[in-house]
Design an enzyme around this catalytic site. Structure first.
Site, PDB file in Angstrom:
ATOM      1  N   SER A 121      49.691  31.165   2.976  1.00 20.38           N
ATOM      2  CA  SER A 121      50.016  29.827   3.479  1.00 20.38           C
ATOM      3  C   SER A 121      51.295  29.268   2.860  1.00 20.38           C
ATOM      4  O   SER A 121      52.366  29.801   3.083  1.00 20.38           O
ATOM      5  CB  SER A 121      48.822  28.893   3.272  1.00 20.38           C
ATOM      6  OG  SER A 121      49.090  27.637   3.840  1.00 20.38           O
ATOM      7  N   ASP A 132      53.878  24.626   7.629  1.00 18.11           N
ATOM      8  CA  ASP A 132      53.702  25.393   6.392  1.00 18.11           C
ATOM      9  C   ASP A 132      53.882  26.881   6.733  1.00 18.11           C
ATOM     10  O   ASP A 132      54.163  27.231   7.888  1.00 18.11           O
ATOM     11  CB  ASP A 132      52.335  25.093   5.750  1.00 18.11           C
ATOM     12  CG  ASP A 132      51.177  25.585   6.592  1.00 18.11           C
ATOM     13  OD1 ASP A 132      51.293  25.549   7.824  1.00 18.11           O
ATOM     14  OD2 ASP A 132      50.159  26.010   6.011  1.00 18.11           O
ATOM     15  N   ASP A 186      52.061  29.563   7.279  1.00 22.31           N
ATOM     16  CA  ASP A 186      51.327  30.258   8.344  1.00 22.31           C
ATOM     17  C   ASP A 186      51.084  29.360   9.554  1.00 22.31           C
ATOM     18  O   ASP A 186      50.359  29.732  10.472  1.00 22.31           O
ATOM     19  CB  ASP A 186      50.017  30.864   7.814  1.00 22.31           C
ATOM     20  CG  ASP A 186      49.027  29.809   7.370  1.00 22.31           C
ATOM     21  OD1 ASP A 186      49.460  28.712   6.949  1.00 22.31           O
ATOM     22  OD2 ASP A 186      47.806  30.069   7.435  1.00 22.31           O
ATOM     23  N   ASP A 233      49.442  26.636  10.323  1.00 22.50           N
ATOM     24  CA  ASP A 233      48.226  25.953  10.773  1.00 22.50           C
ATOM     25  C   ASP A 233      48.391  24.447  10.605  1.00 22.50           C
ATOM     26  O   ASP A 233      47.579  23.669  11.067  1.00 22.50           O
ATOM     27  CB  ASP A 233      46.942  26.474  10.099  1.00 22.50           C
ATOM     28  CG  ASP A 233      47.011  26.495   8.593  1.00 22.50           C
ATOM     29  OD1 ASP A 233      48.055  26.104   8.025  1.00 22.50           O
ATOM     30  OD2 ASP A 233      46.018  26.910   7.966  1.00 22.50           O
TER      31      ASP A 233
HETATM   32 MG    MG Z   1      48.423  27.051   6.015  1.00 20.23          MG
END
Ligand code: MG
Length: 453
Positions: free
Chosen positions: A104, A247, A249, A251
């Protein structure tokens, strides 16, 4: 800062967001392939989807985990470098188990292994314990040579992910507004999907840091104001309607208004609830969320459910309660009609949808929300256990109303403070929420003082 101190042989491997560590330190080839074998043994689907973010070690960790899965006789479909929510959508639609190789927002030297259940949600902690147990006992399925797993590649998931998002907003109305948007993907996994999504929504797009260099050279992968000065500077030029950053990744999505001002994540969630929730809907948010959410819900009368801190808990609760919306204060918004997970691309499209519907600029939409201050601070515990810290707090504020859903939430006349031990670091996190900035600062110093040895 995170879950680096893990011993092989026993104990917990999964933290609050999967297994995190540095490749060739905690995440050795042997460790990753054995975890892959444990996951292959555990997973109920014959095919397991594997995806990764842009980190340099993604091929190494992904290949090692994949080799472990194949050894158990399970097959792997490799979805390539895509946002975590795009993998989650794949898992939900195909009922396949998933693994995402991501850390992340952590620094570039880290990587991680996170499991996605075949309904698209993050794996329950009891299931993570079951995988840990298989790992520690080396209790792996071992396939006959003639039936080891195979790898197929599927490069179509970004396209399907974008189509799914578009099906959940008024695409034509957004397109008719010709928004000018600056997107900062921070060298992360949305480098392709979010600029493409914006283009398909008829936006004029300026893309920052969309080179997937795996090193996060342009900025820190955590989308906090201190890491987004470049994006804010571009927005301040005055030529754009919306700035957005993800961020690592993707999400999560955070926003900058047309004047260059950072929008706090709790306000994005409040805005989406204000315009998207209907009477009788259920909304889920952790006890750490600002009261702006509570006040918005009170005005619209959906039922607000509060949980422990952590996106997987919020997502699971939403699923059980059939909730329409939920999320956290850090830009992680969950839209039930979409999927029960945080989704940065979906959040971006919803904000554009609200702007198009109301024909108002983002600054005006945020300005109309009730104003609350949410302060967050971490304090070193220096080895003192949570029980001792909690006792100190209870004796400092003996008569205050409190809530123990997660850590200790203490209510004061002009706000509240939530104090909770971190699951991964030797710190306590102190949240303070108030309508008044001065009161918030006073509350914060009172609580920090009470925690002192
Ligand atoms: Mg994330």
């Amino acid at each position: 800062m995170m879950t680096e101190r893990r011993e092989e042989g026993s104990g917990k491997l999964f933290g609050t967001n999967g297994i995190r560590g540095i490749p060739n330190e905690l995440l050795t080839f042997g460790f990753c392939s054995r975890i892959g074998a444990a996951i292959g043994t555990f997973a109920r689907s014959q095919t397991i989807a594997v995806a990764r973010d842009t980190r340099l070690s993604g091929d190494f960790i992904g290949s090692a985990v994949t080799a472990g899965v194949l050894s158990t006789g399970k097959d792997v479909v490799d979805l390539g470098t895509i946002p975590t929510p795009a993998l989650q959508l794949y898992c939900r639609n195909t009922h396949r188990f998933g693994i995402v190789i991501t850390a992340s927002h952590n620094p570039p030297q880290f990587n991680g292994i996170k499991c996605i259940d075949s309904d698209g949600t993050e794996l329950r902690s009891t299931d993570e314990s079951a995988i840990e147990d298989l790992y520690h006992r080396s209790d792996f399925l071992k396939s006959h040579w003639s039936s080891v797993g195979k790898i197929t590649r599927d490069d179509g998931q970004v396209g399907r992910y974008i189509e799914n998002i578009k099906s959940l907003v008024d695409t034509e109305r957004i397109r008719s507004r010709h928004y000018r948007v600056v997107i900062d993907t921070g060298n992360g996994a949305a480098f392709r999907s979010s600029p493409e999504l914006l283009t398909e929504l008829g936006c004029r797009v300026v893309s920052l840091n969309s080179n997937p260099d795996g090193l996060f050279t342009s900025r820190n992968a955590e989308p906090r104001p201190e890491n987004l000065s470049e994006l804010m500077l571009v927005m301040k030029s005055g030529g754009f309607d919306l700035g957005v950053a993800h961020d690592g990744d993707a999400d999560r999505a955070v926003f900058i208004d047309e004047s260059g001002k950072f929008v706090e994540g709790e306000n994005t969630l409040a805005l989406i609830i204000k315009y998207m929730a209907s009477e009788g809907d259920r909304i889920v948010t952790p006890v750490s969320s600002s009261d702006v959410i509570e006040e918005i819900c009170r005005g619209k009368s959906p039922r607000l459910i509060k949980t422990k801190v952590g996106a997987p808990i919020v997502a699971r609760t939403m699923m059980e309660e059939k909730a329409s919306l939920g999320g956290e204060e850090n830009g992680g918004v969950i839209i039930g009609d979409n999927q029960y997970c945080r989704d940065g691309g979906m959040t971006l499209a919803k904000v554009l949808d609200i702007m198009a519907m109301t024909e108002k600029p983002l600054s005006a939409l945020i300005g109309e929300l009730p104003r609350y201050i949410l302060l967050k601070k971490s304090m070193e515990t220096e080895g003192r256990p949570w029980s001792e810290l909690k006792k100190k707090l209870l004796s400092a504020f003996p008569d205050n109303r409190r809530d123990e859903t997660d850590g200790l939430k203490i209510f004061f006349e002009d706000g509240w403070s939530l104090i909770r031990p971190s699951g991964t670091e030797s710190v306590v996190r102190v949240y303070v929420n108030s309508k008044n900035e001065k009161a918030a600062l006073i509350l914060q110093s009172m609580v920090l003082n009470a925690l002192k040895p």
